[in-house]
Design a protein around this motif. Sequence first.
Motif, mmCIF file in Angstrom:
data_model
loop_
_atom_site.group_PDB
_atom_site.id
_atom_site.type_symbol
_atom_site.label_atom_id
_atom_site.label_comp_id
_atom_site.label_asym_id
_atom_site.label_seq_id
_atom_site.Cartn_x
_atom_site.Cartn_y
_atom_site.Cartn_z
ATOM 1 N N SER A 1 5.771 0.577 1.087
ATOM 2 C CA SER A 1 4.703 0.985 0.177
ATOM 3 C C SER A 1 5.148 2.168 -0.691
ATOM 4 C CB SER A 1 3.444 1.352 0.955
ATOM 5 O OG SER A 1 3.695 2.440 1.798
ATOM 6 N N SER B 1 -1.897 -13.379 -2.103
ATOM 7 C CA SER B 1 -1.952 -12.056 -2.713
ATOM 8 C C SER B 1 -3.151 -11.279 -2.180
ATOM 9 C CB SER B 1 -2.089 -12.176 -4.233
ATOM 10 O OG SER B 1 -0.974 -12.849 -4.757
ATOM 11 N N SER C 1 -4.845 -7.656 -3.290
ATOM 12 C CA SER C 1 -4.746 -6.551 -4.245
ATOM 13 C C SER C 1 -4.910 -5.182 -3.591
ATOM 14 C CB SER C 1 -5.769 -6.721 -5.365
ATOM 15 O OG SER C 1 -7.072 -6.671 -4.838
ATOM 16 N N LYS D 1 -1.626 -4.110 -2.607
ATOM 17 C CA LYS D 1 -0.630 -4.276 -3.669
ATOM 18 C C LYS D 1 0.418 -5.303 -3.269
ATOM 19 C CE LYS D 1 -1.352 0.324 -5.405
ATOM 20 N NZ LYS D 1 -0.953 1.698 -5.326
ATOM 21 N N LEU D 2 -0.071 -6.432 -2.770
ATOM 22 C CA LEU D 2 0.789 -7.477 -2.240
ATOM 23 C C LEU D 2 0.613 -8.749 -3.060
ATOM 24 C CD1 LEU D 2 2.629 -8.050 0.250
ATOM 25 C CD2 LEU D 2 0.584 -8.896 1.379
ATOM 26 N N LYS D 3 1.739 -9.311 -3.522
ATOM 27 C CA LYS D 3 1.688 -10.560 -4.273
ATOM 28 C C LYS D 3 2.178 -11.700 -3.397
ATOM 29 C CE LYS D 3 2.960 -8.188 -8.439
ATOM 30 N NZ LYS D 3 4.249 -7.634 -8.733
ATOM 31 N N ASP E 1 5.910 -12.094 -1.738
ATOM 32 C CA ASP E 1 6.610 -10.833 -1.447
ATOM 33 C C ASP E 1 7.114 -10.841 -0.003
ATOM 34 O OD1 ASP E 1 6.093 -9.845 -3.943
ATOM 35 O OD2 ASP E 1 4.614 -8.353 -3.307
#
Length: 185
Positions: A45, A79, A81, A84-86, A89
């Motif tokens: 992170s 994902s 949000s 902050k993960l798509k 990943d």
Amino acid sequence: MIRLKEKYEKEVVLEMMKRFGYKNKMAVPKIEKVVVNVGFGKLLSLKTPSEKQKIIEDIVSSLALICGQKPVLTKAKKSISAFKLKKGDVVGAKITLRKNRMYDFLERLIHIALPRSSDFHGISFSSFDQKGNLTIGIRECTVFPEVSPEKVKIVFPFEITIVTTAKNREEGKSLLELMGFPLKK
């Protein structure tokens, strides 16, 4: 010193047959596989993509040294949000050990790594699930002798799951206790 696989075949099977009344050696529970798992969550992170890649490479190389096998990278399925993960990943790495590599890893875990862990007083009965599988969390990778504390840039925690063919907690606990795992009394 008797090897773990030999100990299972010569001592544990006979004792388990006495304790639980199995009539056939093939009915006695055994260790099926060991899964070593690490999540990258907090380590990645707020890092730039190049820093993330370097951290992932360091962890993967350390894990490969510990287990003797290259880990598989696990990816996010969707994902999120808030984190902050798509989708897609890299979120972790895992290794599944079987047969000889599994027994070698378990010997090092029982005889070297767990005794070297700080504040280790035995494995709790609550670490077993209902089917007799054991999950242990290791706080730092440096308890394994393959990983040199001076050379490691990132000390990371990981999880070890020992999957057995036991039908319940008692069978799983007895199996691992007879194999030499340091369980709390």
